[in-house]
Design a protein around this motif. Structure first.
Motif, short mmCIF file in Angstrom:
data_model
loop_
_atom_site.label_atom_id
_atom_site.label_comp_id
_atom_site.label_asym_id
_atom_site.label_seq_id
_atom_site.Cartn_x
_atom_site.Cartn_y
_atom_site.Cartn_z
N ARG A 167 -6.77 -0.26 11.73
CA ARG A 167 -6.72 -1.32 10.52
C ARG A 167 -6.72 -2.63 10.61
NH1 ARG A 167 0.08 0.09 10.22
NH2 ARG A 167 0.15 -1.81 11.23
N ALA A 205 -1.47 -10.06 13.33
CA ALA A 205 -0.49 -10.02 12.91
C ALA A 205 0.21 -8.15 12.71
CB ALA A 205 1.05 -10.64 12.58
N GLN A 206 -0.63 -7.57 11.99
CA GLN A 206 -0.19 -6.43 11.45
C GLN A 206 -1.60 -5.25 11.82
OE1 GLN A 206 -1.52 -4.56 8.57
NE2 GLN A 206 -2.74 -6.23 8.93
N ALA A 207 -2.76 -5.99 12.18
CA ALA A 207 -4.14 -5.82 12.68
C ALA A 207 -3.89 -4.06 13.58
CB ALA A 207 -5.05 -6.41 13.19
N LEU A 208 -4.62 -3.22 14.44
CA LEU A 208 -4.29 -2.19 15.02
C LEU A 208 -6.01 -1.94 15.94
CD1 LEU A 208 -1.79 -0.02 13.24
CD2 LEU A 208 -1.23 -1.30 15.31
N ALA A 226 -2.84 4.08 11.01
CA ALA A 226 -1.64 3.90 12.31
C ALA A 226 -1.21 5.01 13.03
CB ALA A 226 -0.85 3.39 11.65
N GLU A 271 -7.86 -13.05 11.25
CA GLU A 271 -8.31 -12.07 10.32
C GLU A 271 -8.66 -11.17 11.67
OE1 GLU A 271 -7.55 -10.90 7.25
OE2 GLU A 271 -6.40 -11.97 7.58
N ASP A 308 2.07 1.75 19.96
CA ASP A 308 0.77 1.68 18.78
C ASP A 308 -0.20 0.99 18.69
OD1 ASP A 308 3.81 1.87 17.01
OD2 ASP A 308 4.42 -0.43 18.26
N THR A 350 0.66 -4.83 19.83
CA THR A 350 2.43 -4.94 20.18
C THR A 350 3.12 -4.26 21.15
OG1 THR A 350 2.31 -3.25 18.42
CG2 THR A 350 2.14 -5.06 17.13
#
Length: 597
Positions: A384, A389-392, A473, A426, A380, A376
């Motif tokens: 994760r 879209a929300q994986a890190l 995170a 994923e 950040d 992102t």
């Protein structure tokens, strides 16, 4: 004998230097704790750095000559100030000091205590402390070595005359060398013979290992390389090598053992230099990885946040994607932003990119459009899994194409091998407990990982089931600057070094570029201009974000008798996290060179 006093240097502000504090303690001192009192009588140069940062690595190289020539009067102190969580681990700092051949004391400051005391805002930042313990100059970014050399010579003369200069050896104590076959290897490829070719980065060599990944067949280099990184096998069997610190590409022929220059001049690219042309006449900047795709060698040009290409048909190089601005912006190649691209992997219709400073995996398609799969932005990161879209990730350095169309990610600062599946969208974890993995090579149904900080190749079976990990995170530790809503005055402080002036011969010699994340943070003031100040209009509806500021100034020797004066470019990019608050400041000073009045 000359009894005359040295020329008086410019009047300088006198600010007492804060003490040097860091919970991680000291490296390269033989176990001694250093204080400013211990350094009294020496000129001290504090180098605020973090080992993920390519600009910090450039400055380490810029300072080597200065460090050698003034070793009896100047003490350089590295203040390691982490951006990523991994960089706050003491052993990681120990590794980085060896990896990048840092030959001066280093203070490990994992909580940014000294960074805050000195009001530092950017990596890298250089602060000069005189022999009496006063701060006399601050510089951010690259290109300041000549200015600091001039200042050091002034301080030597001034304090030599006053009797406050102490000559002699500094506090540096080298660590004991460790014997291993590889030392911080960077990247690897599989040769036609079934052997592995590995860039043995810290020893400045390539090493050919047998198919077992352990037995040394031969070493290649003998002074040809300087911290080599990326490798790619060309259709003719030669291997192209990213010769990172030489700012060059070379080829190695496994059949003959020959090494030849392919691209680059040996000099680092700066703003205003050519961005295309004959391959050995155009400067490059810290090429970190290479890949063969669409009939060209693609280059992850980490030093300027771009992708370049080398075309063997025309023997030329050119910029292929990126603006040199640091960040995460998708879209047409000419408008995209990258942040230290460090890994490449080619598939039929995509070139995958490990964009390390944004902890992202990106890709460029055959139409020249840049996309982001995971990640992102600059601040950040974490570990994760799940929907992309929300994986890190945390500062990945490598990507490897897998047979099913998915991508293995060398998630370097998470010590993990991750996987992104474009079909499902994923992200999963394939393996943990690796130590700074920086690349991986597919060999049949196994994957061989370059475990950089364990100095070895590690063979893993590709697991059918992903490893389950607890999600973590993070945001960068840097405190946000509170700014008032409405008008914000941005001042980039630049004072030309002694004996130099701004170079106005061909028009303005300064440049300032301002943008924000999210873009809605700025209602006015974004864009490019030639003044080093700007009135920004902040949106009161946006409570936090990041101001992206890029500044450049060119100064030349101020001697009317010299028809061809030496000129120097000073440049720095800042990403300043801000919070909009009523009690916030109305002026934001960023020091490029000098002191803020």
């Amino acid at each position: 004998m000359n009894d005359s006093a040295p020329a008086s240097p410019r009047a300088r502000a006198r600010v007492r230097a804060p003490e040097l504090i860091g919970k991680g303690g000291w490296l390269n001192t033989g176990g001694d704790e250093l204080t400013l009192a211990d350094l009294r009588g020496k000129i001290v140069l504090l180098d605020f750095w973090t080992f993920c940062c390519i600009n910090c690595l450039h400055v380490l190289d810029e300072l080597r000559d200065l460090e050698e020539k003034h070793r009896d009067t100047l003490v350089i102190i590295g203040v390691h100030s982490p951006k990523f969580v991994h960089e706050a681990e003491h052993q990681a700092v120990v590794d980085a000091v060896e990896r990048y051949e840092v030959h001066h004391p280093v203070l490990d400051d994992p909580e940014l205590s000294t960074w805050k005391q000195y009001a530092v805002r950017a990596w890298p930042t250089l602060v000069v402390v005189d022999p009496e313990g006063y701060v006399v100059a601050q510089h951010a970014g690259e290109g300041h070595a000549n200015a600091i050399r001039t200042l050091v010579e002034e301080l030597e003369a001034e304090h030599g005359a006053k009797g406050t200069l102490r000559r002699g050896d500094g506090p540096y104590v080298p660590p004991e060398p460790v014997a291993t076959d590889l030392r911080f290897p960077g990247k690897a490829v599989l040769l036609d013979s079934g052997n592995f070719l590995v860039s043995d980065t810290t020893r400045h060599e390539l090493v050919e290992l047998a198919a077992d990944g352990e037995s040394v067949v031969r070493r290649i280099g003998d002074g040809a390389f300087r911290e080599p990184q990326g490798l790619a096998v060309l259709p003719d069997g030669r291997v192209v090598v990213a010769d990172t610190v030489h700012h060059a590409l070379r080829t190695f022929d496994p059949a003959t053992g020959g090494v030849e220059l392919l691209a680059g001049t040996g000099k680092q690219w700066w703003q205003g230099s050519p961005t295309s042309g004959p391959a050995r006449e155009v400067d490059l900047s810290s090429p970190w990885d290479v890949a063969w795709w669409q009939g060209k060698v693609w280059i992850a040009m980490a030093g300027v946040h771009q992708l370049w290409t080398y075309d063997p048909a025309t023997d030329t190089v050119e910029v292929a994607a990126g603006t040199t601005n640091e960040g995460l912006v998708d879209g047409p190649a000419a408008e995209a932003w990258f942040a230290q691209p460090s890994g490449l992997a080619a598939t039929g219709d995509r070139l995958w990119i490990a964009d390390s400073e944004t902890s992202a995996v990106r890709w460029i398609d055959t139409e020249g459009v840049v996309h982001t799969a995971v990640g992102t932005g600059l601040f950040d990161f974490g570990h994760r899994d799940g929907a992309a879209a929300q994986a890190l990730l945390q500062h990945p350095l490598g990507v490897t194409a897998l047979p099913d169309g998915s991508i293995a990610i060398s998630d370097t600062y998470n010590h993990a091998l991750r996987r992104f599946d474009p079909a499902s969208g994923e992200v999963t974890t394939l393996a943990t407990d690796l130590r700074e993995p920086s690349d991986a090579v597919l060999v049949g149904d196994e994957i061989v990982v370059v475990e950089s900080a364990r100095h070895r190749l590690t063979r893993l079976r590709l697991p059918e089931e992903a490893v389950q990990v607890e999600a973590v995170a993070h945001r960068t530790q840097r405190e946000a600057t509170e700014v008032a809503p409405g008008r914000l005055r941005l001042d980039v402080v630049f004072q030309a070094p002694t004996g130099q002036k701004l170079d106005e011969r061909y028009g303005p010699s300064t440049r300032l570029l301002v943008s924000s994340t999210p873009p809605e943070l700025l209602l006015g003031g974004e864009g490019t201009g030639t003044d080093l100040f700007r009135e920004l209009d902040l949106n009161p509806a946006i409570t936090e974000g990041v101001l992206h500021v890029s500044a450049m100034a060119a100064s030349c020797d101020d001697d009317p008798a010299n028809e061809y004066p030496a000129c120097h470019v000073h440049q720095q990019d800042w990403g300043v996290p801000v919070k909009v608050a009523e009690q916030g400041v109305q002026r934001l000073p960023l020091i490029l060179a000098g002191m803020d009045a």
